[in-house]
Design a protein around this motif. Structure first.
Motif, PDB file in Angstrom:
ATOM      1  N   MET A   1      55.003  33.769  36.936  1.00  0.00           N
ATOM      2  CA  MET A   1      55.816  33.398  35.794  1.00  0.00           C
ATOM      3  C   MET A   1      57.280  33.812  35.989  1.00  0.00           C
ATOM      4  SD  MET A   1      55.155  34.215  31.842  1.00  0.00           S
ATOM      5  CE  MET A   1      56.477  34.224  30.709  1.00  0.00           C
ATOM      6  N   ILE A   2      57.479  35.017  36.498  1.00  0.00           N
ATOM      7  CA  ILE A   2      58.849  35.484  36.693  1.00  0.00           C
ATOM      8  C   ILE A   2      59.545  34.653  37.764  1.00  0.00           C
ATOM      9  CG2 ILE A   2      60.286  37.401  37.469  1.00  0.00           C
ATOM     10  CD1 ILE A   2      58.245  39.260  36.238  1.00  0.00           C
ATOM     11  N   SER A   3      58.835  34.366  38.864  1.00  0.00           N
ATOM     12  CA  SER A   3      59.487  33.597  39.929  1.00  0.00           C
ATOM     13  C   SER A   3      59.866  32.205  39.448  1.00  0.00           C
ATOM     14  CB  SER A   3      58.619  33.529  41.180  1.00  0.00           C
ATOM     15  OG  SER A   3      57.431  32.831  40.931  1.00  0.00           O
ATOM     16  N   ASN A   4      59.077  31.611  38.552  1.00  0.00           N
ATOM     17  CA  ASN A   4      59.431  30.314  37.966  1.00  0.00           C
ATOM     18  C   ASN A   4      60.670  30.440  37.081  1.00  0.00           C
ATOM     19  OD1 ASN A   4      57.258  29.103  39.203  1.00  0.00           O
ATOM     20  ND2 ASN A   4      55.931  29.272  37.421  1.00  0.00           N
TER      21      ASN A   4
ATOM     22  N   VAL B   1      65.474  38.270  35.897  1.00  0.00           N
ATOM     23  CA  VAL B   1      65.903  39.299  36.843  1.00  0.00           C
ATOM     24  C   VAL B   1      65.727  40.679  36.216  1.00  0.00           C
ATOM     25  CG1 VAL B   1      67.875  40.244  38.099  1.00  0.00           C
ATOM     26  CG2 VAL B   1      67.455  37.801  38.131  1.00  0.00           C
ATOM     27  N   SER B   2      66.011  40.805  34.937  1.00  0.00           N
ATOM     28  CA  SER B   2      65.838  42.093  34.244  1.00  0.00           C
ATOM     29  C   SER B   2      64.369  42.513  34.209  1.00  0.00           C
ATOM     30  CB  SER B   2      66.391  42.006  32.823  1.00  0.00           C
ATOM     31  OG  SER B   2      67.770  41.770  32.856  1.00  0.00           O
ATOM     32  N   VAL B   3      63.499  41.569  33.934  1.00  0.00           N
ATOM     33  CA  VAL B   3      62.052  41.859  33.927  1.00  0.00           C
ATOM     34  C   VAL B   3      61.609  42.219  35.339  1.00  0.00           C
ATOM     35  CG1 VAL B   3      59.768  40.833  33.619  1.00  0.00           C
ATOM     36  CG2 VAL B   3      61.537  40.455  31.901  1.00  0.00           C
TER      37      VAL B   3
ATOM     38  N   SER C   1      59.693  46.104  39.351  1.00  0.00           N
ATOM     39  CA  SER C   1      59.931  46.757  40.640  1.00  0.00           C
ATOM     40  C   SER C   1      59.951  48.270  40.497  1.00  0.00           C
ATOM     41  CB  SER C   1      61.260  46.297  41.244  1.00  0.00           C
ATOM     42  OG  SER C   1      61.218  44.959  41.600  1.00  0.00           O
ATOM     43  N   ILE C   2      60.569  48.733  39.429  1.00  0.00           N
ATOM     44  CA  ILE C   2      60.629  50.176  39.189  1.00  0.00           C
ATOM     45  C   ILE C   2      59.241  50.730  38.891  1.00  0.00           C
ATOM     46  CG2 ILE C   2      61.449  51.937  37.552  1.00  0.00           C
ATOM     47  CD1 ILE C   2      64.048  50.224  37.329  1.00  0.00           C
TER      48      ILE C   2
ATOM     49  N   GLU D   1      69.322  42.941  43.318  1.00  0.00           N
ATOM     50  CA  GLU D   1      67.858  43.015  43.262  1.00  0.00           C
ATOM     51  C   GLU D   1      67.242  42.862  44.649  1.00  0.00           C
ATOM     52  OE1 GLU D   1      66.336  44.228  40.729  1.00  0.00           O
ATOM     53  OE2 GLU D   1      68.193  44.174  39.600  1.00  0.00           O
ATOM     54  N   ILE D   2      67.827  42.026  45.489  1.00  0.00           N
ATOM     55  CA  ILE D   2      67.330  41.919  46.868  1.00  0.00           C
ATOM     56  C   ILE D   2      67.512  43.253  47.580  1.00  0.00           C
ATOM     57  CG2 ILE D   2      67.810  40.900  49.134  1.00  0.00           C
ATOM     58  CD1 ILE D   2      68.306  38.236  47.656  1.00  0.00           C
TER      59      ILE D   2
END
Length: 115
Positions: free
Chosen positions: A1-4, A18-20, A25-26, A63-64
């Protein structure tokens, strides 16, 4: 879902995605990198190429950089050429913050890909 959502036409949706992604990631640490690098790195790399929204480009580069720190070299390797080419293009931008983030991300990627 996030990648979409990272590919959504609305820049506010992409910013939220990106925030999610950062929070996941954290909280999920290296597990997220191992399981989803093949989806997340191409999506973030595509955001870097969107020159209509420099703030999204900068955020995607950040983010990368953060995501790649916990990536296994073999997981990062298939994406390196595309990431590096997009980051090198950012260095040509007049926006100094964007250039600085691109440089920091290139340095981080170089280190992560050698470990």
């Amino acid at each position: 879902m996030i990648s979409n959502s990272l590919h959504d036409l609305n820049p506010q949706v992409r910013w939220a995605a990106v925030s999610v992604f950062r929070m996941l990631s954290i909280n999920l640490g290296p597990t997220l990198q191992v399981q989803y690098h093949h989806k997340m790195l191409p999506a973030l790399t595509a955001m870097i190429a969107d020159f209509h929204f420099p703030h999204l480009q900068e955020r995607a580069a950040l983010e990368i950089r953060l995501f790649s720190k916990d990536c296994i070299r073999n997981d990062l390797k298939p994406h390196l050429e595309e990431i590096v080419s997009k980051l090198l293009a950012l260095l040509q931008n007049e926006n100094q913050q964007l250039q600085e983030e691109a440089m920091a991300t290139l340095a981080s990627i170089a280190i992560s890909s050698q470990v």
